[in-house]
Scaffold this active site. Sequence first.
Site, PDB file in Angstrom:
ATOM      1  N   GLU A  72     -11.571  38.962   8.843  1.00 36.03           N
ATOM      2  CA  GLU A  72     -11.954  38.180   7.672  1.00 36.03           C
ATOM      3  C   GLU A  72     -12.300  39.036   6.461  1.00 36.03           C
ATOM      4  O   GLU A  72     -11.783  38.823   5.360  1.00 36.03           O
ATOM      5  CB  GLU A  72     -13.142  37.274   8.006  1.00 36.03           C
ATOM      6  CG  GLU A  72     -13.600  36.463   6.811  1.00 36.03           C
ATOM      7  CD  GLU A  72     -14.703  35.480   7.114  1.00 36.03           C
ATOM      8  OE1 GLU A  72     -14.970  34.638   6.241  1.00 36.03           O
ATOM      9  OE2 GLU A  72     -15.304  35.559   8.200  1.00 36.03           O
ATOM     10  N   ASP A  92     -13.390  37.343  13.430  1.00 39.82           N
ATOM     11  CA  ASP A  92     -14.352  36.778  12.480  1.00 39.82           C
ATOM     12  C   ASP A  92     -15.727  37.335  12.853  1.00 39.82           C
ATOM     13  O   ASP A  92     -16.295  36.957  13.876  1.00 39.82           O
ATOM     14  CB  ASP A  92     -14.367  35.252  12.559  1.00 39.82           C
ATOM     15  CG  ASP A  92     -15.188  34.611  11.447  1.00 39.82           C
ATOM     16  OD1 ASP A  92     -15.959  35.333  10.776  1.00 39.82           O
ATOM     17  OD2 ASP A  92     -15.063  33.390  11.245  1.00 39.82           O
ATOM     18  N   ILE A  94     -18.852  37.131  11.514  1.00 43.95           N
ATOM     19  CA  ILE A  94     -19.924  36.123  11.521  1.00 43.95           C
ATOM     20  C   ILE A  94     -19.316  34.812  11.055  1.00 43.95           C
ATOM     21  O   ILE A  94     -19.006  34.646   9.869  1.00 43.95           O
ATOM     22  CB  ILE A  94     -21.110  36.490  10.608  1.00 43.95           C
ATOM     23  CG1 ILE A  94     -21.730  37.821  11.006  1.00 43.95           C
ATOM     24  CG2 ILE A  94     -22.160  35.381  10.652  1.00 43.95           C
ATOM     25  CD1 ILE A  94     -22.915  38.229  10.129  1.00 43.95           C
ATOM     26  N   ASP A  95     -19.122  33.891  11.957  1.00 49.25           N
ATOM     27  CA  ASP A  95     -18.702  32.552  11.564  1.00 49.25           C
ATOM     28  C   ASP A  95     -19.963  31.721  11.372  1.00 49.25           C
ATOM     29  O   ASP A  95     -20.774  31.591  12.284  1.00 49.25           O
ATOM     30  CB  ASP A  95     -17.806  31.919  12.621  1.00 49.25           C
ATOM     31  CG  ASP A  95     -17.348  30.549  12.171  1.00 49.25           C
ATOM     32  OD1 ASP A  95     -16.749  30.468  11.083  1.00 49.25           O
ATOM     33  OD2 ASP A  95     -17.607  29.567  12.883  1.00 49.25           O
ATOM     34  N   THR A  97     -21.528  32.112   7.991  1.00 54.84           N
ATOM     35  CA  THR A  97     -22.291  33.032   7.143  1.00 54.84           C
ATOM     36  C   THR A  97     -23.317  32.299   6.283  1.00 54.84           C
ATOM     37  O   THR A  97     -24.429  32.798   6.082  1.00 54.84           O
ATOM     38  CB  THR A  97     -21.340  33.856   6.253  1.00 54.84           C
ATOM     39  OG1 THR A  97     -20.493  34.660   7.090  1.00 54.84           O
ATOM     40  CG2 THR A  97     -22.115  34.780   5.329  1.00 54.84           C
ATOM     41  N   ASP A 222     -10.927  31.886  12.076  1.00 54.66           N
ATOM     42  CA  ASP A 222     -11.785  30.805  12.563  1.00 54.66           C
ATOM     43  C   ASP A 222     -11.176  30.121  13.776  1.00 54.66           C
ATOM     44  O   ASP A 222     -11.891  29.522  14.587  1.00 54.66           O
ATOM     45  CB  ASP A 222     -11.976  29.733  11.475  1.00 54.66           C
ATOM     46  CG  ASP A 222     -12.630  30.250  10.222  1.00 54.66           C
ATOM     47  OD1 ASP A 222     -13.699  30.867  10.337  1.00 54.66           O
ATOM     48  OD2 ASP A 222     -12.078  30.039   9.129  1.00 54.66           O
TER      49      ASP A 222
END
Length: 279
Positions: A72, A92, A94-95, A97, A222
């Site tokens: 990402e 990803d 930190i999904d 954020t 994601d």
Amino acid sequence: KKSLCWFTAHTVPFPSPSQEPGEIIRKALSEEKRVSTKTSAADLVTETDHLVEGLIISELQKRFPSHRFIAEEAAAAGAKCVLTPSPTWIVDPIDGTCNFVHRFPTVAVSIGFAVNQELEFGVIYHCTEERLYTGRRGQGAFCNGQRLRVSGETDISKALVLTEIGPKRDPATLKLFLSNMERLLHAKAHGVRVIGSSTLALCHLASGAADAYYQFGLHCWDLAAATVIIREAGGIVMDTSGGPLDLMSCRVVAAGTREMATLIAQALQTINYGRDDEK
């Protein structure tokens, strides 16, 4: 304790427990953060996103030096999102954020893996609840070792539907977003939920806690890991047109049954976010 990057056949160890992404994120949740924006005021990034992404990629490169990566924050910095036949990790860091910035604890790390442009396995780690969701093609989906199974619901009037808002907040996009939600509520869905983490919402679908999910504006990072987990839990992941999933299309419908997925897709108006591989 299994590493974040554990999956069925391999373990990718981090140098120490304090350097594991989940531990870094849990610790950083309670600390002050330096926050920047990317595509909009609602599209956030922190130094922890960059730190965790760098750590994951570094450790995977040590073990798999010939593999490719789609990640990402690298994409936000201008790296191309092109899925080739080569073995590719889709990350990803930190999904959720925005949740992370506000200390709302629904945050996850997501790592998918594809070969020959086919998704092979996925790992999603719910950092604050220490739930490890895993799926490998043909071998099932699990949460902390317990097998996952989707809901068998086919009737929208009995469904709990999950979605996410997406980063665009201009009036036309918001009108379409709210109209889509209204259409599902008019179809008498039990409810529509937004939890701030698309990967964890998709894990709830895989576990049978929700019946369907849709979104415009999510990205390949994601979706990659979650797609394997949902499919291995018996669910359907497809394009909002009703056709096969296109990982780069920034749109998806997922459900426990094809009937439910088709009904959701038919109810939606398209919100155009472009494609990941054209940015």
